[in-house]
Design a protein around this motif. Structure first.
Motif, PDB file in Angstrom:
ATOM      1  N   SER A   7       0.855  -1.185   0.000  1.00 19.25           N
ATOM      2  CA  SER A   7       0.000   0.000   0.000  1.00 19.25           C
ATOM      3  C   SER A   7       0.887   1.230   0.000  1.00 19.25           C
ATOM      4  O   SER A   7       2.097   1.147   0.226  1.00 19.25           O
ATOM      5  CB  SER A   7      -0.924   0.008   1.213  1.00 19.25           C
ATOM      6  N   GLY A   8       0.267   2.371  -0.251  1.00 18.87           N
ATOM      7  CA  GLY A   8       0.979   3.637  -0.157  1.00 18.87           C
ATOM      8  C   GLY A   8       1.338   4.283  -1.474  1.00 18.87           C
ATOM      9  O   GLY A   8       1.866   5.402  -1.493  1.00 18.87           O
ATOM     10  N   GLY A   9       1.103   3.596  -2.577  1.00 21.91           N
ATOM     11  CA  GLY A   9       1.406   4.191  -3.865  1.00 21.91           C
ATOM     12  C   GLY A   9       0.465   5.336  -4.189  1.00 21.91           C
ATOM     13  O   GLY A   9      -0.516   5.589  -3.479  1.00 21.91           O
ATOM     14  N   GLY A  10       0.772   6.048  -5.253  1.00 19.95           N
ATOM     15  CA  GLY A  10      -0.076   7.155  -5.663  1.00 19.95           C
ATOM     16  C   GLY A  10       0.606   8.008  -6.701  1.00 19.95           C
ATOM     17  O   GLY A  10       1.630   7.617  -7.270  1.00 19.95           O
ATOM     18  N   SER A  11       0.032   9.174  -6.937  1.00 19.84           N
ATOM     19  CA  SER A  11       0.567  10.119  -7.912  1.00 19.84           C
ATOM     20  C   SER A  11       1.060  11.357  -7.191  1.00 19.84           C
ATOM     21  O   SER A  11       0.328  11.942  -6.396  1.00 19.84           O
ATOM     22  CB  SER A  11      -0.530  10.503  -8.912  1.00 19.84           C
ATOM     23  N   VAL A  12       2.295  11.726  -7.473  1.00 17.91           N
ATOM     24  CA  VAL A  12       2.893  12.909  -6.866  1.00 17.91           C
ATOM     25  C   VAL A  12       3.661  13.675  -7.919  1.00 17.91           C
ATOM     26  O   VAL A  12       3.980  13.149  -8.987  1.00 17.91           O
ATOM     27  CB  VAL A  12       3.849  12.553  -5.700  1.00 17.91           C
ATOM     28  N   GLN A  13       3.979  14.903  -7.597  1.00 19.37           N
ATOM     29  CA  GLN A  13       4.822  15.706  -8.478  1.00 19.37           C
ATOM     30  C   GLN A  13       6.283  15.479  -8.127  1.00 19.37           C
ATOM     31  O   GLN A  13       6.626  15.048  -7.017  1.00 19.37           O
ATOM     32  CB  GLN A  13       4.467  17.178  -8.346  1.00 19.37           C
ATOM     33  N   ALA A  14       7.142  15.764  -9.073  1.00 19.11           N
ATOM     34  CA  ALA A  14       8.580  15.635  -8.852  1.00 19.11           C
ATOM     35  C   ALA A  14       8.983  16.427  -7.605  1.00 19.11           C
ATOM     36  O   ALA A  14       8.517  17.538  -7.392  1.00 19.11           O
ATOM     37  CB  ALA A  14       9.350  16.128 -10.064  1.00 19.11           C
ATOM     38  N   GLY A  15       9.841  15.794  -6.822  1.00 16.86           N
ATOM     39  CA  GLY A  15      10.248  16.393  -5.557  1.00 16.86           C
ATOM     40  C   GLY A  15       9.405  15.956  -4.380  1.00 16.86           C
ATOM     41  O   GLY A  15       9.770  16.235  -3.222  1.00 16.86           O
ATOM     42  N   GLY A  16       8.309  15.297  -4.644  1.00 15.48           N
ATOM     43  CA  GLY A  16       7.421  14.851  -3.579  1.00 15.48           C
ATOM     44  C   GLY A  16       7.896  13.580  -2.919  1.00 15.48           C
ATOM     45  O   GLY A  16       8.990  13.068  -3.200  1.00 15.48           O
ATOM     46  N   PHE A  17       7.056  13.039  -2.042  1.00 16.22           N
ATOM     47  CA  PHE A  17       7.438  11.846  -1.300  1.00 16.22           C
ATOM     48  C   PHE A  17       6.240  10.917  -1.156  1.00 16.22           C
ATOM     49  O   PHE A  17       5.075  11.322  -1.232  1.00 16.22           O
ATOM     50  CB  PHE A  17       7.988  12.225   0.075  1.00 16.22           C
TER      51      PHE A  17
END
Length: 127
Positions: A7-17
């Motif tokens: 679990s824990g996946g998702g969509s983020v922007q560059a530089g995110g976590f």
């Protein structure tokens, strides 16, 4: 048998976590590795990180060193992958693998040492 649930996946922007978790249905032998692999579109599956002996031994592929951290909570049968400073190249399906015996610095990234695999969690990093 061991079931692994990520679990824990998702969509983020560059530089995110993101923080990925892998929960096993039973305790994993402390002498065996639990690892994270990833496979991006059109790419081979590659080892990202592995851990054993309650965290005494950790391994990271060079491209994620200083950005990713792998940790283990044996009481909760959980291995976490903290991913910081994410880049578009990190986009992939991240899959947990467990109970890799004969795990050491020269073998942890070989998928054939692991007996159990999860279904994976998708990570997408946009620029």
């Amino acid at each position: 048998q061991v079931q692994l649930v990520e679990s824990g996946g998702g969509s983020v922007q560059a530089g995110g976590f993101l923080n990925l978790s892998c929960v096993s249905s039973r305790p994993i032998s402390p002498s065996a590795c639990v690892a994270w692999f990833r496979q991006g579109p059109g790419k081979e599956r590659r080892g990202v990180a592995a851990i054993s002996h309650g965290g005494r031994y950790t391994y990271l592929t060079i491209s994620v060193k200083n950005r990713f951290t792998i940790s283990q909570d044996s009481a909760r049968n959980t291995v976490n992958l903290q991913m910081n400073s994410l880049q578009p190249d990190d986009s992939a399906m991240y899959v947990c693998a467990a109970e890799g015996f004969d795990c050491y610095s020269g073998s942890w990234y070989r998928d054939n040492i692991y007996s159990y695999w999860g279904q994976g969690t998708q990570v997408t990093v946009s620029s």
